[in-house]
Motif scaffolding. Structure first.
Motif, PDB file in Angstrom:
ATOM      1  N   LYS A   3     -11.289  62.003 -67.543  1.00 34.84           N
ATOM      2  CA  LYS A   3     -11.574  61.535 -66.182  1.00 34.84           C
ATOM      3  C   LYS A   3     -10.861  62.396 -65.143  1.00 34.84           C
ATOM      4  N   GLN A   4      -9.684  62.883 -65.486  1.00 37.00           N
ATOM      5  CA  GLN A   4      -8.905  63.683 -64.544  1.00 37.00           C
ATOM      6  C   GLN A   4      -9.375  65.130 -64.488  1.00 37.00           C
ATOM      7  N   ASP A   5      -9.747  65.696 -65.639  1.00 36.81           N
ATOM      8  CA  ASP A   5     -10.123  67.110 -65.711  1.00 36.81           C
ATOM      9  C   ASP A   5     -11.007  67.309 -66.927  1.00 36.81           C
ATOM     10  N   MET A   6     -12.292  67.134 -66.734  1.00 35.91           N
ATOM     11  CA  MET A   6     -13.223  67.184 -67.852  1.00 35.91           C
ATOM     12  C   MET A   6     -13.163  68.528 -68.578  1.00 35.91           C
ATOM     13  N   ILE A   7     -13.387  69.603 -67.861  1.00 36.15           N
ATOM     14  CA  ILE A   7     -13.472  70.918 -68.492  1.00 36.15           C
ATOM     15  C   ILE A   7     -12.125  71.338 -69.067  1.00 36.15           C
ATOM     16  N   GLY A   8     -11.066  71.135 -68.314  1.00 36.57           N
ATOM     17  CA  GLY A   8      -9.742  71.513 -68.799  1.00 36.57           C
ATOM     18  C   GLY A   8      -9.338  70.752 -70.050  1.00 36.57           C
ATOM     19  N   SER A   9      -9.698  69.471 -70.119  1.00 30.30           N
ATOM     20  CA  SER A   9      -9.343  68.663 -71.289  1.00 30.30           C
ATOM     21  C   SER A   9     -10.135  69.090 -72.519  1.00 30.30           C
ATOM     22  N   LEU A  10     -11.413  69.412 -72.325  1.00 29.24           N
ATOM     23  CA  LEU A  10     -12.208  69.895 -73.456  1.00 29.24           C
ATOM     24  C   LEU A  10     -11.704  71.252 -73.940  1.00 29.24           C
ATOM     25  N   LYS A  11     -11.302  72.109 -73.012  1.00 31.41           N
ATOM     26  CA  LYS A  11     -10.712  73.387 -73.405  1.00 31.41           C
ATOM     27  C   LYS A  11      -9.428  73.168 -74.198  1.00 31.41           C
TER      28      LYS A  11
END
Length: 339
Positions: A47-55
Motif C-alpha cells: 500500500k505504501q510503495d507497490m513497485i518498491g515492495s515488489l522489487k
C-alpha cells in the motif's frame, strides 16, 4: 573456448545430468530453489510503495508470486487498483512470475480472526454467504469473467480462499457442485482452479438433509453420519477439476495433521501455503520437515508459497513485514528438506 562458468556447468551435467525441479521442468544442478510468496504477506508495504515492495521481494530471492487483491468493477478486472495490463507489466519488468492468484466471488463475508494460536483462541475462518440456487448464476458469471482476466494477466492458477457457510449436507453438496463447475470452466481455458483452507473447514458436519441449526456450521454430536467438511470437499470434488492448496498452519490449528491428508488423498495438494505462528522456523510449532517430505512423496507438491499473515506482536513488533518475509525466505532456502 569455454569460459569458467560453462566448464563448471558441463562438469555438473556430466556428473549428475539434469535434475527435475519440484515443478516438473529440468534445471541444472547449480540452480537455486524457486521459492514463491503470497503477496498478502507484505500488504502494508504494498500500500505504501507497490513497485518498491515488489522489487524488494525479487531482491530477497523470491522467483514467483501468488497475487491477492483481484477485483471486478464495471466489467474491468484490477489488482490492488492497477489495471491488469499495468500490473502484468510491473511484474514482468521486475522479473517476478505471477503463478497463482487468490480471489473469491463478491458475496457477503463473515470473518473470525484468531490470534494464530498464541492465546489458544487461534481459529480463523473467512466465510462467505451460502451458495443458493438464486446466487449461483452470479457466482458462475464472476468466475467466467475472472478466468478471462487471469488469462490476460498471464496467471495460470486461481484459488478461492473463502469458505461458503454450510448449514446442511445439501449446502455442502451445492458447494462441491459449484467448485466442480468452476474447475471445468478453468480447465476449458487451460487454467487450474483450487481451494485454500483456513481452520473452520476442519469442523465436522453431521446435519440431516434440510436441517438448519445455525447461521454457520453446526456441531451436533447426535447427528450422524458426521464428517469433517474438508474431507467432504475432497471426496465430492473431481480431482481432474479441483485441486487443494493446503495452508498447513491453519490445518494444524484446526487440529488436523497435513501429513495424514497427503497420505489419505494422494496427489490432491499441488500447492501449499507455508506458514508458522510467526517468522518461519522461529517457533518450533510446525514440523516443516515432515510436511515437505510427505508433500513431495504423497501430496503431489509442485509449488509452495511463503505466507505471513502478521508478525506475532508478542515477539516481532519491531520487525517489518518485508524483514519478516526475508527471514522466512532464508529459513526455506536453507532447509535441506525443501526442493
Amino acid at each position: 573456448m569455454l569460459n569458467r562458468r560453462e566448464l563448471l556447468t558441463n562438469a555438473l551435467v556430466a556428473a549428475g545430468g539434469l535434475v527435475s525441479s519440484a515443478y516438473g521442468w529440468p534445471v541444472t544442478a547449480q540452480q537455486t530453489k524457486k521459492i514463491g510468496i503470497q503477496t498478502y504477506s507484505i500488504r502494508r508495504e504494498l500500500k505504501q510503495d507497490m513497485i518498491g515492495s515488489l522489487k524488494a521481494l525479487k531482491a530477497i530471492g523470491f522467483s514467483h508470486v501468488e497475487l491477492y487483491g483481484y477485483q471486478q468493477q464495471d466489467k474491468k478486472g484490477s489488482i490492488l487498483g492497477y489495471s491488469l495490463t499495468d500490473y502484468r507489466k510491473i511484474l514482468e519488468d521486475i522479473g517476478l512470475e505471477p503463478t497463482s492468484s487468490h480471489l473469491e466471488p463478491p458475496l457477503q463475508s463473515v470473518y473470525k480472526f484468531g490470534d494464530g494460536g498464541g492465546s489458544g483462541k487461534g481459529e480463523r475462518s473467512i466465510q462467505i454467504q451460502p451458495y443458493t440456487k438464486q446466487n449461483i448464476p452470479a457466482i458462475i458469471d464472476f468466475w467466467k469473467r475472472a478466468i478471462a482476466d487471469h488469462q490476460a494477466l498471464g496467471v495460470p492458477v486461481m484459488v478461492q480462499p473463502a469458505m461458503p457457510i454450510v448449514n446442511t449436507v445439501d449446502d455442502a453438496k451445492r458447494v462441491c457442485d459449484v467448485f466442480n463447475q468452476t474447475g471445468e470452466l478453468a480447465k476449458q481455458a487451460n487454467l487450474r482452479w483450487g481451494y485454500h483452507n483456513h481452520s473452520a473447514e476442519f469442523k465436522r458436519i453431521g446435519l440431516k438433509r434440510g436441517q438448519d441449526w445455525s447461521s454457520e456450521m453446526a456441531i451436533t454430536p447426535t447427528s450422524y453420519p458426521s464428517e469433517i467438511f474438508y474431507d467432504f470437499l475432497l471426496t465430492h470434488t473431481d480431482p481432474a477439476l479441483v485441486f487443494f492448496e493446503m495452508d498447513v498452519y491453519w490445518a494444524v490449528m484446526g487440529q488436523c495433521d497435513p501429513v495424514s491428508y497427503f497420505n489419505r488423498y494422494p496427489g490432491r495438494f499441488p500447492l501449499l501455503h507455508i506458514k508458522d505462528r510467526d517468522i518461519l522456523g522461529s517457533t518450533g510449532f510446525m514440523n516443516f520437515a515432515n510436511i515437505f517430505t510427505a508433500g513431495y512423496a504423497k501430496g503431489g507438491l509442485e509449488r509452495y508459497y511463503v505466507e505471513l499473515e502478521y508478525p506475532n506482536p508478542s515477539s516481532s513488533s519491531s520487525v517489518s513485514q518485508l524483514e519478516a518475509v526475508k527471514r522466512s525466505y532464508s529459513y526455506v532456502n536453507q532447509a535441506p528438506f525443501v526442493k
